[in-house]
Structure formats: structure tokens, C-alpha cells
Design a protein around this motif. Sequence first.
Motif, PDB file in Angstrom:
ATOM      1  N   GLY A 101      -4.313  -4.355  -8.972  1.00 26.75           N
ATOM      2  CA  GLY A 101      -4.586  -3.041  -9.651  1.00 26.75           C
ATOM      3  C   GLY A 101      -3.742  -2.068  -9.004  1.00 26.75           C
ATOM      4  N   ASN A 102      -2.393  -2.006  -8.924  1.00 23.53           N
ATOM      5  CA  ASN A 102      -1.703  -1.044  -8.552  1.00 23.53           C
ATOM      6  C   ASN A 102      -0.690  -0.682  -9.777  1.00 23.53           C
ATOM      7  OD1 ASN A 102       0.174  -3.267  -8.721  1.00 23.53           O
ATOM      8  ND2 ASN A 102       1.448  -2.567  -7.125  1.00 23.53           N
ATOM      9  N   GLU A 103      -1.068  -1.002 -11.138  1.00 17.79           N
ATOM     10  CA  GLU A 103      -0.390  -0.446 -12.191  1.00 17.79           C
ATOM     11  C   GLU A 103      -1.087   0.717 -13.200  1.00 17.79           C
ATOM     12  OE1 GLU A 103      -3.553  -2.891 -13.354  1.00 17.79           O
ATOM     13  OE2 GLU A 103      -2.140  -3.324 -12.091  1.00 17.79           O
ATOM     14  N   PHE A 104      -1.877   1.398 -12.369  1.00 24.50           N
ATOM     15  CA  PHE A 104      -2.521   2.600 -12.946  1.00 24.50           C
ATOM     16  C   PHE A 104      -2.783   2.313 -14.397  1.00 24.50           C
ATOM     17  CE2 PHE A 104       0.359   4.007  -9.525  1.00 24.50           C
ATOM     18  CZ  PHE A 104      -0.637   4.424  -8.670  1.00 24.50           C
ATOM     19  N   HIS A 138      -6.609  -2.216  -4.395  1.00 21.21           N
ATOM     20  CA  HIS A 138      -5.760  -0.933  -4.715  1.00 21.21           C
ATOM     21  C   HIS A 138      -6.340  -0.186  -6.146  1.00 21.21           C
ATOM     22  CE1 HIS A 138      -2.191  -2.483  -2.306  1.00 21.21           C
ATOM     23  NE2 HIS A 138      -3.201  -1.777  -1.450  1.00 21.21           N
ATOM     24  N   ARG A 139      -6.759  -0.910  -7.116  1.00 22.68           N
ATOM     25  CA  ARG A 139      -7.094  -0.285  -8.137  1.00 22.68           C
ATOM     26  C   ARG A 139      -8.096   0.899  -8.039  1.00 22.68           C
ATOM     27  NH1 ARG A 139      -6.812  -2.429 -13.251  1.00 22.68           N
ATOM     28  NH2 ARG A 139      -6.917  -4.496 -12.333  1.00 22.68           N
ATOM     29  N   SER A 183       0.770  -1.259  -0.036  1.00 21.70           N
ATOM     30  CA  SER A 183       0.044   0.035  -0.150  1.00 21.70           C
ATOM     31  C   SER A 183       0.870   1.360  -0.014  1.00 21.70           C
ATOM     32  CB  SER A 183      -0.899  -0.045   1.317  1.00 21.70           C
ATOM     33  OG  SER A 183      -1.862  -0.989   1.068  1.00 21.70           O
ATOM     34  N   GLY A 184       1.901   1.330   0.806  1.00 21.31           N
ATOM     35  CA  GLY A 184       2.904   2.415   0.843  1.00 21.31           C
ATOM     36  C   GLY A 184       3.406   3.039  -0.521  1.00 21.31           C
ATOM     37  N   VAL A 185       4.054   1.853  -1.112  1.00 25.04           N
ATOM     38  CA  VAL A 185       4.645   2.301  -2.249  1.00 25.04           C
ATOM     39  C   VAL A 185       3.721   2.639  -3.579  1.00 25.04           C
ATOM     40  CG1 VAL A 185       6.758   0.934  -1.996  1.00 25.04           C
ATOM     41  CG2 VAL A 185       4.541  -0.164  -3.045  1.00 25.04           C
ATOM     42  N   THR A 186       2.438   2.078  -3.439  1.00 27.73           N
ATOM     43  CA  THR A 186       1.570   2.427  -4.201  1.00 27.73           C
ATOM     44  C   THR A 186       0.840   3.815  -4.320  1.00 27.73           C
ATOM     45  OG1 THR A 186       0.766  -0.029  -4.844  1.00 27.73           O
ATOM     46  CG2 THR A 186      -0.824   1.393  -5.468  1.00 27.73           C
ATOM     47  N   PHE A 192      -5.070   4.178   5.758  1.00 25.78           N
ATOM     48  CA  PHE A 192      -5.247   3.369   4.839  1.00 25.78           C
ATOM     49  C   PHE A 192      -4.608   1.858   5.223  1.00 25.78           C
ATOM     50  CE2 PHE A 192      -4.658   1.188   0.562  1.00 25.78           C
ATOM     51  CZ  PHE A 192      -5.583   1.597   0.082  1.00 25.78           C
ATOM     52  N   ASN A 193      -5.536   1.344   6.045  1.00 21.26           N
ATOM     53  CA  ASN A 193      -4.833   0.211   6.823  1.00 21.26           C
ATOM     54  C   ASN A 193      -6.146  -0.493   7.476  1.00 21.26           C
ATOM     55  OD1 ASN A 193      -5.637   1.788   9.092  1.00 21.26           O
ATOM     56  ND2 ASN A 193      -3.764   2.238   9.627  1.00 21.26           N
ATOM     57  N   SER A 194      -6.027  -1.389   8.620  1.00 18.75           N
ATOM     58  CA  SER A 194      -7.242  -2.234   8.989  1.00 18.75           C
ATOM     59  C   SER A 194      -8.020  -1.371   9.587  1.00 18.75           C
ATOM     60  CB  SER A 194      -6.641  -3.384   9.752  1.00 18.75           C
ATOM     61  OG  SER A 194      -5.968  -2.897  11.112  1.00 18.75           O
ATOM     62  N   ALA A 195      -7.877  -0.140  10.008  1.00 17.32           N
ATOM     63  CA  ALA A 195      -8.753   0.536  10.701  1.00 17.32           C
ATOM     64  C   ALA A 195      -9.773   1.284   9.846  1.00 17.32           C
ATOM     65  CB  ALA A 195      -7.917   2.015  11.163  1.00 17.32           C
ATOM     66  N   SER A 196      -9.692   0.937   8.630  1.00 15.99           N
ATOM     67  CA  SER A 196     -10.798   1.486   7.736  1.00 15.99           C
ATOM     68  C   SER A 196     -11.801   0.393   7.359  1.00 15.99           C
ATOM     69  CB  SER A 196      -9.999   1.713   6.252  1.00 15.99           C
ATOM     70  OG  SER A 196      -9.514   0.698   5.790  1.00 15.99           O
ATOM     71  N   PHE A 197     -11.726  -0.708   7.971  1.00 16.12           N
ATOM     72  CA  PHE A 197     -12.432  -1.958   7.848  1.00 16.12           C
ATOM     73  C   PHE A 197     -14.138  -1.551   7.741  1.00 16.12           C
ATOM     74  CE2 PHE A 197     -14.982  -5.861   9.399  1.00 16.12           C
ATOM     75  CZ  PHE A 197     -14.443  -6.642   8.613  1.00 16.12           C
TER      76      PHE A 197
END
Length: 491
Positions: free
Chosen positions: A104-107, A437-438, A57-60, A419-424
Motif C-alpha cells: 500500500g505505498n502507491e497512494f 503502509h497504506r 518506510s523511509g522512502v514512502t 516509525f519503527n519497532s518502537a511503535s509495537f
Amino acid sequence: MIISPITATPATLNDLEQAARADLAALGYPAPSWLAPLEGHPAGSVADVVIIGGGQSGVTIAAGLKWEGLADVRVLDSAPAGSEGPWLTFARMEELRTPKTQVGNEFNVPNLSVRRWFETRYGLAAWAELPRIPRTDWKAYLDWYAGVFDIAITNDTHVLDVAADGDLIVVTSLCRGSVTRTLARAVVLATGFDGAGAWRVPAFISDGLDRRRYDHTNGPVDFARLKGKRVGLLGHGASAFDNAIKALSAGAASADLCFRRARLPRTNPHRAIETPGMMTQYPDLSDATRWQIARFFRRNDQPPPVRSFETAMALPGFRLRPATPWLEVTDSDGAIRVTTPGGVLEFDHLLLATGMAVDLSARSELKTLAGRIALWGERYRPPDDDGDERLARLPYLDAFYGFVPRHADDAWVGRVFAFNSASFVSQGPHSTSISGHRHAVPRLVRGVLRRLLLDQEHTILPALERYASIDLPVADDFEARLATLGTEAAQ
């Protein structure tokens, strides 16, 4: 499935990197920097965004933010270089659960895709025959992907706190013995599945056993120590099966996988809601619907991956024990005695796939934030028969993953994004997964851009008035020539 890299892998992957960069340049990456300078702060002293977590997630997210003209995006990660995310540590499955076509992180840039990376490394036929992406290849692809975008990760960095510093955010961290304070306009927490708490074992186990007699499956495990031992596992998810396989492969005498349910889940409800509509517009659903979806996932869960299940079931010494909750755990003459409704089981070591405890106070980066952010239990009251204490402790996020302040004077928390499990509950059980991710990363990126634009709203008109880019080239005698033309026209 055994796959071998084709010849000249470094060269061919370098060619792919150059092709991907050419594609990005053709699409206008990166956009020009557009943030107004901050008065009183020298250039480079304040990051546009600090991302805590350098995993998938961080790099995307970093790539997405750089694409949108944020030039100073800094990524911090607690792991050593090359060990970001769970892929080379506590993730022990052979392959990803995510279908290979739902990454889906390829934009929408084919040369950035894991498919093109895999085909370049192993050949077209290997991808065609591949059921799912191998775990270690996924990590290698993420490292390559970060390189394409020139994303530098500051490793061995433990974030101690995230707090306000005037109109900015200050991230206090410990890096190789030195405490540093990094100022940022916004912060993104890309801290993974345990980002809302901590991996913990049930108290009735930790209180009754020596710490050397058990391990949590989402932590380091010395499997060599389990050779010849009877291993008891608690849990029914992917982690339980993967750790049972590792234990038996390391020579454990037996592995008994116990869980409370009468049977394993058969279907994966994640696949049912991984549609473009749900993925992109999930936060627009009512609080009641989002709560009920979260409750559904809590009640029904998902099955272990097929490959992990079949591999475990085929191993000598593996036993599946449904309807076997653990009621008491004691140490008796060197043996671990586990009391269940069906009798007493004896083990030499326990592996506990008991997941994460939701506890914001357990996260160092949430030390200041935890008491200032709104929780679901404060914003929504479900029907009496639909309550859930665990879900009630999760943050109530805005439509873009931003924290919502509990009190108006803590508006700064809205410039921190979870942007982690807190958003469940707020964003859905799928949004921070590979297949999400897309759709989810663009929403997060829009939220950060929105926040930063609003922060500098007061600078827009003055900057507009100062704008002096000349689109129409004119000669020095342009005004005189106009006057001459006017005179000639009059005659």
C-alpha cells in the motif's frame, strides 16, 4: 517460480516512470511549500524533516511528506547506496510474507504500484501466476519508486545523536569520516525492526563460546564456512528457516532447528487485524486493549512463511526440534555441546534467530532521547498476570508516532517520530509493515504536518494580513469608472 524480464526492460520501466510522474502531476504533486521561513536561519540551512532510514518506510514517508508541500526532506541511511533496508543483506527469504495484493505505498496511483512495475518488467501473465513478490524484486521496485519521487538518500551516514538545538532538532551524524550537524524542524526514525534496540544473542551463549562459533541470523553470515558442518539453529520464525535453507544449500552437513514451543504456530494473527478500521484508528483503542493485543502477539507469534517451511522440510539434513529449549552451551574438544531437556546435542556452528533486545540505550540516535521519553511501563500498569518487562520498555507514543516527553520541559521530543519497532504497542504490530503502509504512513504524515503547523502558529495571522494575491484583475482607472457609474446611477 522462475521469471525472466521481458525485452527492453530499461525502456519500458522508464516509460512507466514517466507515466507515474504524469499521474502525480495530475493529482497536484507536489503541493506548494507552505512553511514560514525561520528567522535567523538562511534559506536551506534547516531541513523541513530529516528521515533516518532509507528503506521501504523511509522512502514512502519521504514521498508522502513531499506530496504535502514539505520541500526539504532529507533521508539518511547507514548502508551503502543500493543496500538500504534488509532486502540484500540479512533478509534471506525467496519471497515476501506479505500477500501481493496488500502492498500500500502507491497512494492509490496504479502506475506507482508494485503490480504495475512487476507487469512492466515481467509481463501480465507473470503477475497473475505470482504467489508472492520475490524479495530482490521488491528492493528493485523500491529503488525505482524512490527515483519517481526524486528522493535522494545520503548513504554511509551513521546518526550519532538526535537532540534539541533551541527550537529545532539537530541530527549529528558521521558520514565517510566527517561529523556533520543537520538542523531540522522535525525528525522521523524509520529505522526498521531493530529501531528500539539491537540484535543480540543470549548471554549464556555469548559468554560460553568463541565469537567465531556463532552468528546472529540478522547479521552477516559466511555460509561458505559452514560446508560439511553440523549447524544448530535456535528460533522458530522466518529467519531461522531461511538461514537453515541457506546453510544446507551451502553444503552444511545438517541443520537442526530448535525452539521452546511444543509446536509451531499455525495461524498468522497479523492477518486478523489488518482491516481498514484497525489500521487507521488503532491508536484510539484504550491502553488496556493495545497492551493486551501486544501481549497476545508475544504469546502466540506467527508461523514461518509456507514456502520457507516447505523448502526446509524437504532438504536432506534438516531436522525440526520442537520443545527443545537450550539450557546450556559449552565448547568441548572442538564441538559445541548444547544441553536440552531431552539430552545433549552437538554442533560445529550456531545460527541464532533470537530476535531483538529492546534497549533504547543501544541506539546511537536515541542517546539523548532515551532518558527523556515516556515508556509504557511508566504510563500503564497492567494486571499482575499480564505484565511484560519487554513491552514495558517500549516508548509510549502519541497518536501520530511522536515521542511523548517524560517531563514537560522536554516538549521538543514530540517533534521526533518513531516509525519503527518502537511503535509495537502504541500503534500496533502491523503498522510499519508493508501491508500497514497504506494506512499508517498517512497518519505519520498528518502528525508531522500538525507538529510543524503548531510550531509556526504565531506566524499565521501576520502572514494572513500580508497576503496580497489579487484574484480580481482591475484596470488602472477602475476607481474612476466606479465613481462615474455611481454618478450615472444617481441621475
